[in-house]
Design an enzyme around this catalytic site. Structure first.
Site, PDB file in Angstrom:
ATOM      1  N   GLY A 204     -13.480  -1.687  -8.697  1.00  0.00           N
ATOM      2  CA  GLY A 204     -13.200  -0.429  -8.032  1.00  0.00           C
ATOM      3  C   GLY A 204     -12.912   0.741  -8.940  1.00  0.00           C
ATOM      4  O   GLY A 204     -12.539   1.814  -8.465  1.00  0.00           O
ATOM      5  N   THR A 205     -13.088   0.564 -10.250  1.00  0.00           N
ATOM      6  CA  THR A 205     -12.771   1.654 -11.175  1.00  0.00           C
ATOM      7  C   THR A 205     -13.949   2.587 -11.418  1.00  0.00           C
ATOM      8  O   THR A 205     -13.825   3.526 -12.206  1.00  0.00           O
ATOM      9  CB  THR A 205     -12.280   1.087 -12.516  1.00  0.00           C
ATOM     10  OG1 THR A 205     -13.213   0.086 -12.973  1.00  0.00           O
ATOM     11  CG2 THR A 205     -10.905   0.455 -12.364  1.00  0.00           C
ATOM     12  N   THR A 208     -20.221   1.286 -11.388  1.00  0.00           N
ATOM     13  CA  THR A 208     -21.534   1.583 -10.813  1.00  0.00           C
ATOM     14  C   THR A 208     -21.736   3.091 -10.670  1.00  0.00           C
ATOM     15  O   THR A 208     -22.820   3.624 -10.938  1.00  0.00           O
ATOM     16  CB  THR A 208     -21.676   0.901  -9.446  1.00  0.00           C
ATOM     17  OG1 THR A 208     -21.456  -0.507  -9.584  1.00  0.00           O
ATOM     18  CG2 THR A 208     -23.061   1.134  -8.859  1.00  0.00           C
ATOM     19  N   GLU A 424      16.384  -6.767   3.258  1.00  0.00           N
ATOM     20  CA  GLU A 424      15.787  -5.581   2.661  1.00  0.00           C
ATOM     21  C   GLU A 424      16.861  -4.677   2.049  1.00  0.00           C
ATOM     22  O   GLU A 424      16.614  -4.035   1.022  1.00  0.00           O
ATOM     23  CB  GLU A 424      14.980  -4.808   3.703  1.00  0.00           C
ATOM     24  CG  GLU A 424      13.822  -5.584   4.306  1.00  0.00           C
ATOM     25  CD  GLU A 424      12.847  -6.076   3.268  1.00  0.00           C
ATOM     26  OE1 GLU A 424      12.701  -5.417   2.206  1.00  0.00           O
ATOM     27  OE2 GLU A 424      12.220  -7.128   3.486  1.00  0.00           O
ATOM     28  N   HIS A 427      17.520  -5.958  -1.469  1.00  0.00           N
ATOM     29  CA  HIS A 427      16.524  -5.474  -2.433  1.00  0.00           C
ATOM     30  C   HIS A 427      16.814  -4.035  -2.849  1.00  0.00           C
ATOM     31  O   HIS A 427      16.843  -3.700  -4.040  1.00  0.00           O
ATOM     32  CB  HIS A 427      15.120  -5.532  -1.803  1.00  0.00           C
ATOM     33  CG  HIS A 427      14.549  -6.909  -1.693  1.00  0.00           C
ATOM     34  ND1 HIS A 427      14.451  -7.769  -2.759  1.00  0.00           N
ATOM     35  CD2 HIS A 427      14.020  -7.580  -0.619  1.00  0.00           C
ATOM     36  CE1 HIS A 427      13.895  -8.899  -2.359  1.00  0.00           C
ATOM     37  NE2 HIS A 427      13.633  -8.813  -1.060  1.00  0.00           N
TER      38      HIS A 427
END
Length: 617
Positions: A204-205, A208, A424, A427
């Site tokens: 995806g960088t 192409t 959560e 975290h």
């Protein structure tokens, strides 16, 4: 002759045959009774006949009662024939007589019986010959290249202006463009055109896209093919297709051949499967031969793309084959903003949309990810019946791409909601008070994808290097959800399984890959000797003893235990803040941005120059 013409001819032939059979058999005609001629004569004498139609020797007699009869006579003239049998002129005057030409179908029937079999046999032979010819064409085309040719057209032309970011990569490829456009300028100095360019980067960088941009800038034909399209089950077909591809390219020179996913045929030879004559290796050998042949000055450049350069055969990468290696990495924040501006073209945006903020919120996104993000935002705006894409849709699309769609329909019990809120909150709280973690951007207990809730961290800048204290604080934040459940409910749930897996893998990488264990030292214990027919884990060979393996496991456990203890001590120290944040999450479900920061006025704000602290052993 195309298919429509053949179908039309078949239809005309079928209609002619049906019409001939219809007319010859008299199908559909009114039923007629055949009687002796003497009976017709008697009916004329008695006045029962209205009309007689004579066709040769055949008579069609229509009676006064509406019936129709047929008969035959042997005379030359019908009126004279009737008079010879006693019909008077008065009786004959009452009958309308019409004489017609004879309808003799025997000639046509005989002709049809002769011609139709010949036509059927000829049509069958023609069909068989066409099938045989088609089979020969398929057999001949089996070894032909299936590369798609894209000519440089103004409508579909891609240039470097359409490729945002990747400045260094475009500079490398600009030389290729100059070679293709002005070969004489380099030939005067004795410079040779590069044979090949290997483009390496994560999916995806834009590998192409950059290859198409080179063709567009140079204004030359562009052959595109995937590495897997060379390989067939028959040995030699791939090599034949390679020869045909390079032959076509030389006829269209100067041009570009683009081989996507070249690792499909370019893997290292001698892997142990199929000997030295399997189809993939024959195809690779032909590519090597074509790129290093005796023919010079063909002005054909091969551009290949892969995200697995580690498995490529060394012969592909030596000078004279793929002379250039262009690295395409994931874009940084400035490049992400430029890419977003490219994808924003043609999409109506609301005033005040800050693409720079979206770029800062998407670290690690490749160009394809950013394109998908904009597309999801446009779809979301259309679902909301909006005429323009706003900042809210773009932000929601980030979360959808990263975590999955919201699952508000999932019904959670009060206890499950409380456990998720504390998980959560754990975290977020540990990440807020530890100095080496990324700032918390958003906390939510709304289910997304497979997660019951999520905590979204947003770094101030893209990180290229990570220190050991960074990983230690990150591990503590990962394990804080599990520690919060144990601290509050004295038991743990399955909700922390994903956190534990990620933390364990990070701790193992610290030991075996990054050399961050003081006990084991800076030694890479995980050397990948990957084989083609094995998976990644099975292909990894251990180059250390069982004693060292036990020491690695012990060191990983020590790192995890240290991080878990840090998470527990942080939660106990700020237990009131933990309860407050969990209560706010139960009430509001989602807290983000400045609203979150206002809940922790005493927390140290993370600055670009993070405070250094002594690394824990």
């Amino acid at each position: 002759m195309n298919r429509s013409v053949r179908s039309l001819l078949y239809l005309i032939g079928a209609v002619m045959i049906v019409a001939l059979v219809y007319s010859s058999t008299g199908v559909g005609q009114t039923a007629k009774e055949e009687v002796p001629v003497t009976r017709v004569i008697e009916q004329i004498k008695t006045g029962q006949v209205d009309r007689i139609e004579a066709a040769g020797r055949e008579l069609t007699v229509k009676l006064a009662n509406g019936k129709t009869e047929t008969t035959k006579y042997t005379g030359d003239s019908l009126p004279q024939y009737l008079k010879d049998f006693g019909v008077t002129d008065a009786q004959l005057a009452k009958v309308e007589i019409e004489e017609q030409g004879a309808k003799d179908y025997s000639v046509w029937i005989n002709l049809a019986s002769f011609v139709l079999p010949l036509l059927l046999i000829g049509g069958f032979l023609f069909f068989m010959l066409r099938q045989a010819q088609s089979g020969n064409n398929q057999a001949m085309s089996f070894g032909r290249s299936r590369a798609k040719l894209f000519n440089a057209e103004k409508k579909s032309k891609v240039t470097f202006k359409d490729v945002a970011g990747a400045h260094e990569s475009k500079e490398e490829l600009e030389e290729i463009v100059q070679f293709l456009k002005y070969p004489a300028k380099f030939a005067q100095l004795g410079a040779e055109i590069p044979k090949g360019v290997m483009m390496v980067g994560p999916p995806g960088t834009g590998k192409t896209l950059l290859a198409r941009a080179v063709a567009g800038e140079a204004d030359v034909p562009f052959f595109s093919i995937s590495g897997s399209e060379f390989v067939e089950m028959f040995v030699g077909v791939g090599a034949s297709r390679v020869r045909d591809l390079f032959a076509k390219a030389k006829r269209n020179a100067p041009c570009i051949i683009f081989i996507d996913e070249i690792d499909a045929v370019g893997r290292q030879r001698g892997a142990g499967l199929g000997g030295s004559h399997d189809e993939r290796e024959q195809t690779l050998n032909q590519i090597l031969t074509e790129m290093d042949g005796f023919e010079q000055g063909t002005n054909v450049i091969v551009i290949a793309a892969t995200n697995r350069p580690d498995v490529l055969d060394p012969a592909l990468l030596r000078p004279g084959r793929f002379d250039r290696r262009v690295l395409l990495d994931r874009p940084d924040v400035k490049e992400r903003k430029l890419i977003l501006e490219v994808h924003a073209k043609g999409k109506p945006l609301e005033k005040g949309v800050d693409l720079g903020k979206i770029a800062r919120q998407t670290p690690g996104f490749a160009g394809a990810d950013l394109k998908n993000l904009f597309n999801e935002a446009a779809i979301l705006a259309a679902r909301r019946d909006k005429k323009k894409v706003g900042q809210v849709e773009l932000t929601n699309s980030i979360e959808k791409v990263m975590l999955g769609p919201e699952r508000r329909s999932r019904v959670m019990s009060e206890q499950a909601k409380k456990v998720t809120a504390y998980h959560e909150a754990g975290h977020a709280l540990v990440a807020t008070y530890l100095p080496r973690t990324d700032p918390v951007h958003k906390v939510s207990i709304i289910s997304r994808g497979m997660a019951g809730g999520y905590t979204w961290y947003l770094p101030d800048e893209d990180k290229l290097l990570h220190a050991k204290p960074d990983f230690e604080d990150e591990l503590a934040a990962m394990l804080a959800g599990h520690a919060a459940e144990r601290e509050v409910f004295k038991e743990v749930t399955t909700g922390a399984s994903s956190d534990i897996q990620k933390a364990t893998e990070l701790a193992r990488r610290m030991v075996v890959d990054y050399g961050m264990s003081e006990k084991l030292g800076p030694i890479a214990y995980r050397e990948k000797d990957e084989m083609v027919f094995l998976g990644r884990e099975l292909g990894e060979q251990k180059h250390y003893s069982e004693k060292v393996a036990a020491e690695i496991d012990a060191e990983v456990k020590r790192i995890i235990d240290t991080a878990y203890a840090l998470a527990q001590s942080t939660l106990k120290k700020h237990r009131k803040k933990l309860d407050m944040l969990a209560a706010e999450l139960i009430k509001r479900e989602t807290i983000e941005g400045e609203e979150y920061d206002k809940l922790f006025p005493d927390a140290p704000k993370l600055q670009k120059a993070k405070p250094k602290r002594k690394a824990r052993a």
